[in-house]
Design a protein around this motif. Structure first.
Motif, PDB file in Angstrom:
ATOM      1  N   ARG A   2       0.853  -1.185   0.000  1.00 22.65           N
ATOM      2  CA  ARG A   2       0.000   0.000   0.000  1.00 22.65           C
ATOM      3  C   ARG A   2       0.888   1.233   0.000  1.00 22.65           C
ATOM      4  N   ALA A   3       0.593   2.171  -0.901  1.00 27.12           N
ATOM      5  CA  ALA A   3       1.450   3.345  -1.063  1.00 27.12           C
ATOM      6  C   ALA A   3       0.617   4.619  -1.084  1.00 27.12           C
ATOM      7  N   LEU A   4       1.248   5.692  -0.618  1.00 28.95           N
ATOM      8  CA  LEU A   4       0.673   7.033  -0.696  1.00 28.95           C
ATOM      9  C   LEU A   4       1.475   7.816  -1.726  1.00 28.95           C
ATOM     10  N   LEU A   5       0.794   8.362  -2.711  1.00 23.70           N
ATOM     11  CA  LEU A   5       1.431   9.207  -3.716  1.00 23.70           C
ATOM     12  C   LEU A   5       1.123  10.661  -3.406  1.00 23.70           C
ATOM     13  N   VAL A   6       2.158  11.445  -3.148  1.00 27.27           N
ATOM     14  CA  VAL A   6       2.018  12.873  -2.861  1.00 27.27           C
ATOM     15  C   VAL A   6       2.330  13.631  -4.144  1.00 27.27           C
ATOM     16  N   VAL A   7       1.346  14.318  -4.695  1.00 27.31           N
ATOM     17  CA  VAL A   7       1.465  14.969  -6.000  1.00 27.31           C
ATOM     18  C   VAL A   7       1.479  16.485  -5.821  1.00 27.31           C
ATOM     19  N   ASN A   8       2.530  17.112  -6.312  1.00 24.86           N
ATOM     20  CA  ASN A   8       2.590  18.575  -6.333  1.00 24.86           C
ATOM     21  C   ASN A   8       2.044  19.051  -7.677  1.00 24.86           C
ATOM     22  N   ALA A  51       3.775   8.240   8.304  1.00 27.40           N
ATOM     23  CA  ALA A  51       4.651   7.687   9.334  1.00 27.40           C
ATOM     24  C   ALA A  51       3.863   7.159  10.525  1.00 27.40           C
ATOM     25  N   GLN A  52       2.741   7.803  10.818  1.00 25.80           N
ATOM     26  CA  GLN A  52       1.927   7.393  11.959  1.00 25.80           C
ATOM     27  C   GLN A  52       0.945   6.273  11.606  1.00 25.80           C
ATOM     28  N   SER A  53       0.819   5.983  10.320  1.00 24.62           N
ATOM     29  CA  SER A  53      -0.103   4.945   9.881  1.00 24.62           C
ATOM     30  C   SER A  53       0.493   3.556  10.091  1.00 24.62           C
ATOM     31  N   ASP A  54      -0.363   2.581  10.257  1.00 21.78           N
ATOM     32  CA  ASP A  54       0.092   1.202  10.447  1.00 21.78           C
ATOM     33  C   ASP A  54       0.097   0.401   9.153  1.00 21.78           C
ATOM     34  N   ASP A  55      -0.435   0.973   8.063  1.00 21.11           N
ATOM     35  CA  ASP A  55      -0.596   0.154   6.864  1.00 21.11           C
ATOM     36  C   ASP A  55      -0.038   0.773   5.594  1.00 21.11           C
ATOM     37  N   ILE A  56       0.723   1.858   5.679  1.00 16.79           N
ATOM     38  CA  ILE A  56       1.357   2.437   4.489  1.00 16.79           C
ATOM     39  C   ILE A  56       2.808   1.974   4.445  1.00 16.79           C
ATOM     40  N   ASP A  57       3.177   1.329   3.345  1.00 18.84           N
ATOM     41  CA  ASP A  57       4.526   0.780   3.197  1.00 18.84           C
ATOM     42  C   ASP A  57       5.469   1.722   2.473  1.00 18.84           C
ATOM     43  N   LEU A  58       4.894   2.610   1.651  1.00 16.90           N
ATOM     44  CA  LEU A  58       5.720   3.427   0.766  1.00 16.90           C
ATOM     45  C   LEU A  58       5.068   4.775   0.546  1.00 16.90           C
ATOM     46  N   VAL A  59       5.882   5.830   0.521  1.00  9.90           N
ATOM     47  CA  VAL A  59       5.412   7.160   0.130  1.00  9.90           C
ATOM     48  C   VAL A  59       6.170   7.561  -1.134  1.00  9.90           C
TER      49      VAL A  59
END
Length: 322
Positions: A2-8, A51-59
């Motif tokens: 599971r990943a979070l994509l931060v888009v500017n 960082a505080q999440s328990d289920d995000i593996d990648l940003v």
């Protein structure tokens, strides 16, 4: 994964169409949540939530060096813990992309996304060292919050150039290498301390070095890029060591001509040298003091005026997908 994509959305080298293509490509390989930043500091807030999440593996940071810096500061808000914090991946979308290119990634976002996907499939990653700044105890800047940087920081001249460039961009000017070069010339002409420096380098293992007119702290090499040309102010700097310092005692016309030429012709084997050069390698902790308030920049972001900054080199601070 599971990943979070931060888009500017303001990334200078990616269009909305390109960003959509990249998002679809990444989503085909992982469970992806894409969030578009809406204000300055939003990427930092998103990194902290990850960082505080328990289920995000990648940003994944899609943007320039400023976006990456914010994400890193969010991920490391409680300190480095590479074995337990989400990893970081970078898709370059800015005008320079020093951090991504120093990691060996292509400068084109589509190509870099392909490399990232290959790295994920093959399990390629590395743990890199970073730099940390803080207000010096006992100084006027003692209360300034600590902040991480990924590739360089500067107190004085180069930060003044960054500030000038930011002013021009706020007026609608496009970020180009020509714009940077014009601001370098203007900063030189307007800098009252270029002949008699006001910065002092202090390290616990040596006598202070006084009267620096320029001070650049590097976490890796190259220091920056001029177009496709890498510039090596501190050739030995590495993600595997602590911090390097490059300083100059004078920025007179003759000194600028000499050391500017050396920077333009620098290489991984040879950087600037001469009697006005101060060079230090693999420093874990040191302080830069100034007799007068000077601008500070970190990863190309102007952070205002400082009179004293303490630098710490932190090895193995962050896990990066490469």
């Amino acid at each position: 994964m599971r990943a979070l994509l931060v888009v500017n959305p303001a990334a200078t080298t990616t269009s909305a169409r390109t960003r959509d293509v990249l998002i679809h490509a990444l989503a085909s390989e992982m469970k992806l949540e894409a969030v578009t930043t809406e204000y300055r500091g939003h990427a930092r807030d998103l990194g902290r939530q990850a960082a505080q999440s328990d289920d995000i593996d990648l940003v994944v940071a899609l943007g320039g060096d400023g976006t990456v810096n914010e994400v890193v500061n969010g991920l490391l808000h409680a300190g480095p813990d590479p074995e337990h914090l989400p990893g970081l991946a970078v898709v370059p979308g800015g005008s320079t992309n020093v951090f991504a290119r120093a990691l060996g990634l292509p400068n084109q976002p589509v190509e870099a996304t392909g490399v990232l996907l290959d790295a994920l499939r093959e399990g390629r990653e590395r743990t890199v060292g970073l730099g940390l700044t803080s207000g010096t105890p006992g100084s006027d800047d003692e209360a300034v919050p600590a902040r991480w940087f990924t590739f360089n920081a500067g107190l004085g001249f180069d930060a003044g150039v960054v500030g000038r460039v930011e002013q021009q961009r706020e007026r609608g000017r496009k970020s180009t290498h020509a714009l940077y070069m014009r601001q370098v010339v203007r900063q030189l002409l307007g800098d009252p301390h270029r002949r008699n420096g006001v910065i002092t380098f202090e390290h616990p293992d040596e006598e202070p070095v006084t009267d620096l007119a320029l001070s650049i702290v590097s976490n890796t090499s190259p220091w920056t890029f001029l177009g496709n040309r890498p510039i090596y102010a501190s050739p030995k700097a590495s993600f595997d060591t602590a911090l390097d310092l490059f300083g100059l005692h004078r920025l007179s016309t003759a000194a600028v001509a000499r050391y500017g030429t050396q920077l333009l012709t620098s290489s991984p084997e040879r950087g600037p040298r001469g009697r006005h050069v101060v060079s230090r390698h693999d420093l874990t902790r040191f302080t830069l003091h100034s007799k007068v308030p000077l601008p500070l920049q970190m990863d190309g972001d102007h952070l205002g005026l400082r009179t004293s900054v303490t630098f710490t080199g932190v090895r193995r601070a962050l896990r990066v997908i490469v």
